[in-house]
Design an enzyme around this catalytic site. Sequence first.
Site, mmCIF file in Angstrom:
data_model
loop_
_atom_site.group_PDB
_atom_site.id
_atom_site.type_symbol
_atom_site.label_atom_id
_atom_site.label_comp_id
_atom_site.label_asym_id
_atom_site.label_seq_id
_atom_site.Cartn_x
_atom_site.Cartn_y
_atom_site.Cartn_z
ATOM 1 N N GLN A 1 0.894 -1.168 0.000
ATOM 2 C CA GLN A 1 0.000 0.000 0.000
ATOM 3 C C GLN A 1 0.928 1.213 0.000
ATOM 4 O OE1 GLN A 1 -3.229 0.916 -0.321
ATOM 5 N NE2 GLN A 1 -2.447 2.984 -0.125
ATOM 6 N N PRO B 1 -5.578 -2.128 4.780
ATOM 7 C CA PRO B 1 -5.994 -0.975 5.599
ATOM 8 C C PRO B 1 -7.068 -0.073 4.999
ATOM 9 C CG PRO B 1 -3.789 -0.620 4.689
ATOM 10 C CD PRO B 1 -4.182 -2.010 4.331
ATOM 11 N N TYR B 2 -7.402 -0.234 3.742
ATOM 12 C CA TYR B 2 -8.400 0.654 3.121
ATOM 13 C C TYR B 2 -9.557 -0.142 2.529
ATOM 14 C CZ TYR B 2 -5.016 4.300 3.864
ATOM 15 O OH TYR B 2 -4.166 5.175 4.465
ATOM 16 N N GLY C 1 -10.524 0.393 -0.501
ATOM 17 C CA GLY C 1 -10.014 0.090 -1.824
ATOM 18 C C GLY C 1 -8.865 0.998 -2.142
ATOM 19 N N MET C 2 -8.058 0.578 -3.103
ATOM 20 C CA MET C 2 -6.942 1.399 -3.553
ATOM 21 C C MET C 2 -6.888 1.292 -5.067
ATOM 22 S SD MET C 2 -4.467 3.427 -2.869
ATOM 23 C CE MET C 2 -3.632 4.174 -4.258
ATOM 24 N N GLU C 3 -6.819 2.448 -5.710
ATOM 25 C CA GLU C 3 -7.006 2.534 -7.161
ATOM 26 C C GLU C 3 -5.764 2.167 -7.970
ATOM 27 O OE1 GLU C 3 -7.054 4.983 -4.855
ATOM 28 O OE2 GLU C 3 -6.294 6.883 -5.629
ATOM 29 N N HIS D 1 -16.186 3.781 -6.860
ATOM 30 C CA HIS D 1 -15.241 4.802 -6.423
ATOM 31 C C HIS D 1 -13.835 4.527 -6.986
ATOM 32 C CE1 HIS D 1 -13.519 7.710 -3.437
ATOM 33 N NE2 HIS D 1 -12.469 6.913 -3.563
ATOM 34 N N GLU D 2 -13.341 3.324 -6.744
ATOM 35 C CA GLU D 2 -11.968 3.007 -7.185
ATOM 36 C C GLU D 2 -11.855 3.053 -8.708
ATOM 37 O OE1 GLU D 2 -10.020 3.302 -4.909
ATOM 38 O OE2 GLU D 2 -11.334 2.872 -3.226
ATOM 39 N N HIS E 1 -11.410 6.533 -10.019
ATOM 40 C CA HIS E 1 -10.041 7.037 -9.919
ATOM 41 C C HIS E 1 -9.238 6.804 -11.204
ATOM 42 C CE1 HIS E 1 -9.550 8.630 -5.900
ATOM 43 N NE2 HIS E 1 -9.923 7.524 -5.295
ATOM 44 N N GLU F 1 -9.776 12.896 -4.308
ATOM 45 C CA GLU F 1 -10.852 12.195 -3.596
ATOM 46 C C GLU F 1 -12.202 12.904 -3.661
ATOM 47 O OE1 GLU F 1 -10.547 9.236 -2.838
ATOM 48 O OE2 GLU F 1 -8.378 8.950 -2.760
ATOM 49 N N ASP G 1 -0.807 10.623 5.979
ATOM 50 C CA ASP G 1 -1.638 9.630 6.677
ATOM 51 C C ASP G 1 -2.200 10.188 7.986
ATOM 52 O OD1 ASP G 1 -1.102 7.765 4.756
ATOM 53 O OD2 ASP G 1 0.126 6.457 6.020
ATOM 54 N N TYR H 1 -12.736 14.180 1.052
ATOM 55 C CA TYR H 1 -13.646 13.430 0.182
ATOM 56 C C TYR H 1 -14.978 14.181 0.054
ATOM 57 C CZ TYR H 1 -10.790 9.154 0.713
ATOM 58 O OH TYR H 1 -9.801 8.223 0.688
ATOM 59 N N ARG I 1 -9.197 -2.767 8.264
ATOM 60 C CA ARG I 1 -9.604 -1.579 7.506
ATOM 61 C C ARG I 1 -9.769 -0.406 8.470
ATOM 62 N NH1 ARG I 1 -14.997 -1.080 3.741
ATOM 63 N NH2 ARG I 1 -14.687 1.093 3.112
ATOM 64 N N MET I 2 -8.966 0.644 8.234
ATOM 65 C CA MET I 2 -8.885 1.729 9.213
ATOM 66 C C MET I 2 -10.199 2.453 9.431
ATOM 67 S SD MET I 2 -5.153 3.367 9.019
ATOM 68 C CE MET I 2 -5.047 3.615 7.260
ATOM 69 N N LYS I 3 -11.001 2.540 8.374
ATOM 70 C CA LYS I 3 -12.299 3.199 8.516
ATOM 71 C C LYS I 3 -13.114 2.568 9.641
ATOM 72 C CE LYS I 3 -16.637 3.908 6.080
ATOM 73 N NZ LYS I 3 -17.425 3.672 4.869
HETATM 74 N N1 BES Z 1 -7.053 6.300 -2.605
HETATM 75 C C1 BES Z 1 -7.933 5.969 -1.560
HETATM 76 C C2 BES Z 1 -7.265 5.247 -0.429
HETATM 77 C C3 BES Z 1 -6.139 6.016 0.230
HETATM 78 C C4 BES Z 1 -6.193 7.379 0.407
HETATM 79 C C5 BES Z 1 -5.028 5.330 0.656
HETATM 80 C C6 BES Z 1 -5.131 8.041 1.009
HETATM 81 C C7 BES Z 1 -3.996 5.995 1.261
HETATM 82 C C8 BES Z 1 -4.040 7.351 1.432
HETATM 83 C C9 BES Z 1 -9.116 5.131 -2.058
HETATM 84 O O1 BES Z 1 -9.543 5.500 -3.319
HETATM 85 C C10 BES Z 1 -10.268 5.400 -1.143
HETATM 86 O O2 BES Z 1 -10.707 6.508 -1.129
HETATM 87 N N2 BES Z 1 -10.760 4.408 -0.420
HETATM 88 C C11 BES Z 1 -11.924 4.556 0.411
HETATM 89 C C12 BES Z 1 -13.110 4.067 -0.359
HETATM 90 C C13 BES Z 1 -14.383 4.795 -0.122
HETATM 91 C C14 BES Z 1 -14.302 6.264 -0.046
HETATM 92 C C15 BES Z 1 -15.447 4.359 -1.096
HETATM 93 C C16 BES Z 1 -11.723 3.758 1.674
HETATM 94 O O3 BES Z 1 -10.662 3.160 1.855
HETATM 95 O O4 BES Z 1 -12.589 3.731 2.521
HETATM 96 ZN ZN ZN Z 2 -10.521 7.341 -3.317
#
Ligand code: BES
Ligand code: ZN
Length: 635
Positions: A170, A297-298, A300-302, A326-327, A330, A349, A409, A417, A588-590
């Site tokens: 990542q 940790p996320y 998704g990652m694009e 979303h991804e 990107h 974002e 980070d 977003y 997943r950090m969220k």
């Molecule tokens: N690019 C981001 C993930 C990211 C952002 C990783 C900054 C590291 C640093 C990815 O596109 C994203 O926004 N993921 C979200 C998805 C959601 C908004 C639909 C996530 O991880 O929750």
């Molecule tokens: Zn994103």
Amino acid sequence: MTTNKTSNDQSINKNERTRLFYDPNSLSSFNGFRIVHTYFDLKVDFDSNILDGYVQLDVKPLDNQSCDCSSTITTENKEIPNNHGNKLVLDSRHLNIKKVVFISNTNEILLTFQVDTERESLIINMTDISKDSLISIRIYYSTSDTKCTALQWLTKEQTADKQHPYMFSQCQAIHARSLYPCQDTPGVKSTYSAKITCPKPLTVLMSGLQTNYDEQTNTFYFEQQQAVASYLIAIAVGHLVSYDLSSRIRVWTEPSMIKQCQYEFEESEKFLTEAEQLLGEYKWKRYDFLVLPPSFPYGGMENPCMNFLTPTLLAGDRSLTSTIVHEMTHSWTGNLVTNENWEHFWLNEGFTSFIEAKLVGNLDKTNGKEIRRFHAAQQWQDLKTTVATWGAEHPYTCLVYRLNNVDPDDAYSSVQYYKGAALLWHLEQNIIDSESKFDEFLRSYIIKFGETILNTDDFIKYFESYFPQAPSVDWQSWLYTPGMPPVTHNFSTKLEENCHQLANQQSPITKEQMNSLNAKQVAYLLNLLLSNDQSKITYDYIKQIDINCDMSKYSNCEIRFRWYQLCIRVKYEKVLDDIFKFLEIIGRMKFVKPLYVEFKSSWPEMLPRVKTFFEEHKKYMNPITVKQIEIRLNN
Ligand code: BES
Ligand code: ZN
């Protein structure tokens, strides 16, 4: 209103990729040299958890590279040095640098170098090298087994199938520097190719197209022909299988998860076709994605050509597929049109989240307008929660923030977003007042800035030149003032109102009421309970909801982590074991950050147990997650 689709602003020079810029998060000399191609030749070693081999950088000296270090340019009143004349400075975090050579037609010339551990830089002496043309530099190195923040190494026991080890990367925002020495800034874009060898029977995936495979040595070859920023370099190695969802979309995952993925993501081609309709041709040839282990940790990652996704999207009912939208989005906003540094992260974002809601609406052919509004309402609600968590005065609640001496980070949250999406909604609905005109603007913006970089000023300039007759916008408040946006949106949808009614009623929600809601509404309702006036959120109220609705039946993670947050808030001990189980599996950090924060603020008696749990488990967790949880537990 007249529209002006061509702009005479020449500051974006796509082909040469030579625009000078500012980035507080990279000490590399990107205003003196530009990496234009990167070649990786690496072996994946699961015995010592390292990548070992070399990277070759094709570097283009910029015209101004011969100036010495003291020369600077300024934009937005910030100094732009990052131009070190005879030194090529690269970002490098805990890399073991063994040898640096200059490759000319016939021979290799050894170059002297220094590693500055504190500043995380590799400084290569270029004094004797002619700066007239492209320069190829080969760096022999290996990654650190313990301090590489980009990679997580899983033992076989930590994988779903428990048969083979696994590794994934990542790199966003600034972890690429722990994977290879580079100009670790979104402002530099490079094509890349790679040759990666790993033990059999494992498969290597990267954020490019696979071009070849050598069965004898289990070596995988890749190429990314579109120039991409370092944060989009990605690699994963594991025992992986795949399923073709369409002629250009393939899902990869561990064998035991492939069936679930097949069902959950079956509609992906429909999503991509819809996105192309709005945004123009998909430029990356393939759209494949990898569904990772739960410690990813996320959401998704694009990663281009190969998005990475969390397995927490596997809800079983396709209710969480907007993350794929979303991804996917990107691929245009982020990967083609890229923020020049992480201070302008909202350009990646905010645009993507705004378009995500639009596409989720467009995909629903019967009730699209309402669906889009409800999606936007959820984003707005999320913004409210996040602003409340930071505090409305906090600088990180500005759309554009300063990142000097700050790891992106640490400033990361949904603000960029959803405040960004709210700004674009404001421009579309209130300023331009025409969705179709705004869609046209989006397409033109992607053509204008595609394959290059931009900052917020570039965006404003372009918007104002495209819509010269538009009423004026309070940019200052939207961009640089903390807290909620200067304009409050009212999305007024039936889907949303039902939730408000239930959140506002005095008695606990009944089973019938809960069952009348879809999964997104349940998550939205729990959000309302979390952010409403708290007087009625008591132990008895939560317990009664649990008795009425059997909340443990929800496996959807978007619902579970919000329910768990409410439970921690009222110290509802019945679910404690479930919460720890959740924290053990999910990275997943969220989801996990808010749970640790909630323990800290609402259930201090539980903190010793939480801290012990974290200390015991952190060796199995993703390094990015570990750092963020540590910050929250220790402050
Ligand atoms: N690019 C981001 C993930 C990211 C952002 C990783 C900054 C590291 C640093 C990815 O596109 C994203 O926004 N993921 C979200 C998805 C959601 C908004 C639909 C996530 O991880 O929750
Ligand atoms: Zn994103």
